[in-house]
Every structure is written in structure tokens, then in C-alpha cells.
Design a protein around this motif. Structure first.
Motif, short mmCIF file in Angstrom:
data_model
loop_
_atom_site.label_atom_id
_atom_site.label_comp_id
_atom_site.label_asym_id
_atom_site.label_seq_id
_atom_site.Cartn_x
_atom_site.Cartn_y
_atom_site.Cartn_z
N ALA A 171 0.83 -1.21 0.00
CA ALA A 171 0.00 0.00 0.00
C ALA A 171 0.86 1.25 0.00
N LEU A 172 1.95 1.21 0.76
CA LEU A 172 2.83 2.37 0.84
C LEU A 172 3.55 2.61 -0.49
N LEU A 173 4.01 1.54 -1.13
CA LEU A 173 4.67 1.69 -2.42
C LEU A 173 3.72 2.28 -3.46
N VAL A 174 2.49 1.80 -3.48
CA VAL A 174 1.50 2.33 -4.42
C VAL A 174 1.31 3.82 -4.19
N GLU A 175 1.27 4.22 -2.93
CA GLU A 175 1.06 5.65 -2.61
C GLU A 175 2.25 6.49 -3.06
N THR A 176 3.47 5.96 -2.92
CA THR A 176 4.65 6.72 -3.37
C THR A 176 4.66 6.88 -4.88
N ILE A 177 4.18 5.87 -5.58
CA ILE A 177 4.10 5.95 -7.04
C ILE A 177 3.06 7.00 -7.45
N LYS A 178 1.92 7.00 -6.76
CA LYS A 178 0.88 8.00 -7.04
C LYS A 178 1.42 9.41 -6.81
N ALA A 179 2.29 9.54 -5.80
CA ALA A 179 2.84 10.86 -5.46
C ALA A 179 4.10 11.19 -6.27
N ASP A 180 4.53 10.26 -7.15
CA ASP A 180 5.76 10.42 -7.93
C ASP A 180 6.95 10.68 -7.01
N ASP A 181 6.97 9.94 -5.91
CA ASP A 181 8.00 10.11 -4.87
C ASP A 181 9.01 8.96 -4.99
N LYS A 182 9.97 9.13 -5.88
CA LYS A 182 10.93 8.05 -6.13
C LYS A 182 11.88 7.82 -4.96
N GLU A 183 12.13 8.86 -4.19
CA GLU A 183 13.03 8.72 -3.04
C GLU A 183 12.45 7.74 -2.02
N THR A 184 11.18 7.94 -1.67
CA THR A 184 10.56 7.04 -0.70
C THR A 184 10.31 5.66 -1.31
N ALA A 185 9.98 5.64 -2.60
CA ALA A 185 9.79 4.35 -3.28
C ALA A 185 11.08 3.54 -3.23
N ALA A 186 12.21 4.21 -3.39
CA ALA A 186 13.50 3.52 -3.33
C ALA A 186 13.76 2.96 -1.93
#
Length: 209
Positions: free
Chosen positions: A157-172
Motif C-alpha cells: 500500500a505504501l509503495l502504491v502511494e509513493t508511485i501515485k505521489a511520484d515520490d521516487k526517493e521514498t519508493a527507493a
């Protein structure tokens, strides 16, 4: 005094008495029957008040898990992230959480979204992330996994949210935790292992894309 003025004065007095009575009854309900008020305010679309009354009912009812579950679910539905975290964490800390979740699992499994526990965990972590508490969101999401990698878990769920936010730093950062889990956990049920591998691949592709 003219008759019409007498009638008007009587009507005003009666209306004032009715308003005072309604205010008294409302105050009595608020103070004495928060469980009634949580449903009434929810039906009126007053989600914030509903959460507050449900939380009060929880504290006054020797912490009946139903009320804190109600507060959490209303907060989730209202995108009230602060209360999702506050009530959600009180909910999962309740000793009856596992029993309550078990009763709710069948419907969610039928919908293909994983267990009720993971649903709540995911909502808490996403709320933390949206409140800017990214480190807490990631730490909690990893902790809520337990010993496996269940469907619909909080890391997903958290990864999906980072992708929606275009937040590559947190996704990494999420990807790093996923890779560490893959290395650490030697044996997973086939479905869980496939889900973990697929999520790692998807995360890597998106980050590098």
C-alpha cells in the motif's frame, strides 16, 4: 394588548422552550450517550464528530473494540489522516483486535484485497505517509508484515502511494526494505514469494523508468 401580539408572544415563548429542550436533550445525549451520537452524527455527514463520539464511547465502555473500530473506519472513509493514525493505532493495540479482524476477514478475502488486519495496517501507514511522517510509515509497514509477506500488506500500500505521489526517493526506500526481506526470509508460501518478487520488479522498473 392586541390578540395577534399575544398569540405571537406565546408562539415565540413556545419556540424558545422547544429550542431549549432540544439543546438540553442534545447535550444530554452528547454527555451520556456517545454511542448513540456517533451514529447520529455519521448519518448527518459529520464524520469528525462521529469519530470523536466513537472514541469517547470506546474509553467509557471498558474499551469495547467495536467503538474504536468504528472510529477508525469512519476516519478512513473521511480521509481524516490524523485520526486514521490515532484511532487506528489504538485499534490495533486493543487485545481484541485479532478477534475482531478475524470476524471481518471473510468479506475482504472474497473481494481479493487481503485480510482486514493488513487493510487497517496499510491505511495507517499510508496516512502517516500523507501526513509527512515517511520514516514512521516505512518502519511501521515493515513491522506489520510479521513473518511473511501477506496479500495487500502495508508495504504494498505504501509503495502504491509513493508511485501515485511520484515520490521516487521514498519508493527507493521501500524497495530497499523489500529486497532486504527477500534476502532475509528463506522460505515463503509460493503465492507470497511470487507477490514479493513481483512487487520488487515493479518497484525497480518504476524507479529506473
Amino acid at each position: 394588548m392586541r390578540v395577534d401580539k399575544v398569540i405571537a408572544k406565546a408562539a415565540v415563548s413556545t419556540f424558545a422552550a422547544i429550542v431549549a429542550l432540544c439543546a438540553f436533550l442534545l447535550a444530554a445525549l452528547c454527555l451520556g450517550f456517545p454511542s448513540t451520537m456517533m451514529k447520529l452524527t455519521y448519518d448527518l455527514g459529520l464524520d469528525g464528530l462521529s469519530v470523536k463520539f466513537a472514541s469517547t464511547a470506546y474509553s467509557r465502555s471498558q474499551k469495547s473494540v467495536y467503538y474504536i473500530a468504528y472510529a477508525t473506519e469512519v476516519a478512513i472513509g473521511a480521509d481524516d489522516y490524523e485520526n486514521v493514525v490515532k484511532c487506528g493505532k489504538a485499534f490495533i493495540a486493543d487485545e481484541e483486535f485479532a478477534t475482531y479482524a478475524k470476524e471481518r476477514n471473510a468479506a475482504l478475502v472474497d473481494e481479493g484485497v487481503g485480510t482486514y488486519e493488513q487493510y487497517v495496517y496499510g491505511k495507517i501507514c499510508v496516512a502517516e505517509y500523507l501526513l509527512g511522517e515517511k520514516e514512521s510509515a516505512l518502519t511501521d509497514a515493515a513491522a506489520y508484515l510479521g513473518a511473511g509477506f501477506p496479500t495487500g500488506n502495508a508495504l504494498t500500500a505504501l509503495l502504491v502511494e509513493t508511485i501515485k505521489a511520484d515520490d521516487k526517493e521514498t519508493a527507493a526506500a521501500v524497495l530497499s526494505v523489500l529486497q532486504e526481506i527477500e534476502t532475509r526470509i528463506e522460505t515463503l508460501p509460493e503465492e507470497e514469494a511470487r507477490g514479493l518478487a513481483g512487487l520488487i520488479s515493479a518497484a525497480r522498473d518504476w524507479i529506473n523508468g
